[in-house]
Design an enzyme around this catalytic site. Structure first.
Site, PDB file in Angstrom:
ATOM      1  N   HIS A 170      19.503   8.157 -11.394  1.00  0.00           N
ATOM      2  CA  HIS A 170      20.577   9.175 -11.417  1.00  0.00           C
ATOM      3  C   HIS A 170      21.107   9.428  -9.996  1.00  0.00           C
ATOM      4  CE1 HIS A 170      22.438  13.060 -12.258  1.00  0.00           C
ATOM      5  NE2 HIS A 170      21.939  13.146 -13.466  1.00  0.00           N
ATOM      6  N   GLU A 273      25.283   6.451 -12.190  1.00  0.00           N
ATOM      7  CA  GLU A 273      23.911   6.261 -12.661  1.00  0.00           C
ATOM      8  C   GLU A 273      23.764   4.993 -13.493  1.00  0.00           C
ATOM      9  OE1 GLU A 273      23.024   9.997 -14.714  1.00  0.00           O
ATOM     10  OE2 GLU A 273      24.591  10.924 -13.521  1.00  0.00           O
TER      11      GLU A 273
HETATM   12  O1  TA6 Z   1      23.802  12.493 -15.902  1.00  0.00           O
HETATM   13  C1  TA6 Z   1      24.637  13.577 -16.095  1.00  0.00           C
HETATM   14  C2  TA6 Z   1      23.808  14.780 -16.429  1.00  0.00           C
HETATM   15  O2  TA6 Z   1      23.029  14.561 -17.562  1.00  0.00           O
HETATM   16  C3  TA6 Z   1      24.758  15.984 -16.572  1.00  0.00           C
HETATM   17  O3  TA6 Z   1      24.947  16.372 -17.889  1.00  0.00           O
HETATM   18  C4  TA6 Z   1      24.175  17.034 -15.657  1.00  0.00           C
HETATM   19  O4  TA6 Z   1      23.537  18.057 -16.278  1.00  0.00           O
HETATM   20  C5  TA6 Z   1      23.344  16.217 -14.709  1.00  0.00           C
HETATM   21  O5  TA6 Z   1      22.894  15.092 -15.375  1.00  0.00           O
HETATM   22  C6  TA6 Z   1      22.266  16.899 -13.900  1.00  0.00           C
HETATM   23  O6  TA6 Z   1      21.116  17.173 -14.628  1.00  0.00           O
HETATM   24  P1  TA6 Z   1      19.951  18.012 -13.977  1.00  0.00           P
HETATM   25  O7  TA6 Z   1      18.930  18.173 -15.063  1.00  0.00           O
HETATM   26  O8  TA6 Z   1      19.411  17.230 -12.833  1.00  0.00           O
HETATM   27  O9  TA6 Z   1      20.564  19.316 -13.567  1.00  0.00           O
END
Ligand code: TA6
Length: 304
Positions: A170, A273
């Protein structure tokens, strides 16, 4: 308690790999070689910095990140495993799985024939992981720090039954400003828009981000470029073993509601990601493995 002196004795490489307690007592691996400098936290197997020599950090870290057990680190490269996003049936389980909330063991450190540093970390199933997910597994993270950074999550099924998982590397990339960037390489690709619940097709050659955006580009394995006109920098994000490319920026409103992001944080990062989720979970039989890699570096291909 992890002893950095012991780790140094066992895994340190003079002038290249060392261990240090940083932030709130979390142990980091500090890597420095002729190609780049990098920092990898054992908590979450989380890269927090990657600076190819002569360049600024390609990764973005939130100045308000927690460095505390039980909370994810905000920025760098969080490892989402064994599920991506919220848990499908139990909202009490942590978003994006438990891998980013656990300490990983050091397996090995070495230098390859290209003078790149290779670090391997491991997370094995245990009573702790089984409280979240019933399967036996070995997850291995390999980091190859060179002119490019290659990050690989390899999962082996060590149980007697097949299992499915979803995952993502991510990555948060640092930007001069969100309005200065465009993302190339996704034209014609169908995406799931998580904010509207609908699918769309990326019509423009260059994706520009003008508001909150959570697009999961489906069935795509090609690299993308993050072009930053003010930094005069093009970051190439390549990947293998990933069928979905997620692009996320929270925009102003959501950003202000995320505790470990500064209110204006959304202006200087974008996540791109390497994901496997939605219609593309990974299914592995007993004894089998599957690997997902993100390969990140400066694209120095001349543009004409
Ligand atoms: O990858 C995108 C995502 O799933 C978004 O929906 C957003 O919430 C982000 O990841 C961050 O997630 P986190 O749990 O690290 O706040």
């Amino acid at each position: 308690m992890i002893d950095t002196d012991e780790l140094d004795d066992k895994f340190g490489i003079e002038g290249e790999v060392g261990f240090a307690e940083l932030e709130e007592d979390l142990v980091f691996i500090m890597v420095s070689n002729k190609h780049a400098d990098a920092e990898i936290c054992l908590y979450g197997a989380h890269v927090t910095s990657f600076k190819p020599r002569g360049n600024m950090d390609l990764l973005w870290m939130s100045p308000e990140s927690s460095f505390e057990e039980g909370k994810p680190i905000r920025g760098g490269i969080p490892v989402c495993f064994p599920w991506f996003g919220p848990h499908k049936t139990d909202s009490d389980k942590p978003q994006h799985g438990f891998a980013r909330l656990m300490y990983w063991d050091v397996v090995s450190t070495s230098t390859n024939s290209s003078a790149e540093t290779v670090i391997k970390l491991q997370l094995k199933s245990s009573e702790e992981t089984k409280a979240y997910w019933p399967h036996d597994f070995v997850a291995e993270m390999t980091f190859v720090v060179g002119k490019k950074l290659t990050v690989t999550l390899k999962v082996t099924n060590t149980s007697a039954e097949p299992f499915n998982y979803t995952c993502a590397l991510h990555t948060y990339y640092g930007l001069s400003a969100i309005e200065n960037i465009s993302i190339e390489g996704l034209q014609g690709v169908t995406y799931y828009n998580q904010l509207t619940g609908e699918n769309g097709v990326q019509e423009e050659e260059k994706l520009e981000i003008t508001e909150a955006l959570t697009h999961h580009y489906l069935n795509t394995e090609t690299p993308v470029i993050i072009d930053d006109s003010a930094f005069r920098r093009r970051i190439k994000v390549d990947k293998t073993g990933s069928k979905v490319t997620t692009v996320w920026n929270p925009g102003a409103e959501a950003c202000a509601n995320i505790g470990d992001l500064p209110d204006d944080g959304y202006e200087t990062f974008v996540c791109v990601e390497a994901t496997n989720a939605f219609d593309y979970p990974i299914s592995i039989a007993p004894g089998e493995s599957f690997a997902t890699s993100a390969i990140i570096g400066i694209d120095d291909t001349p543009i004409f």
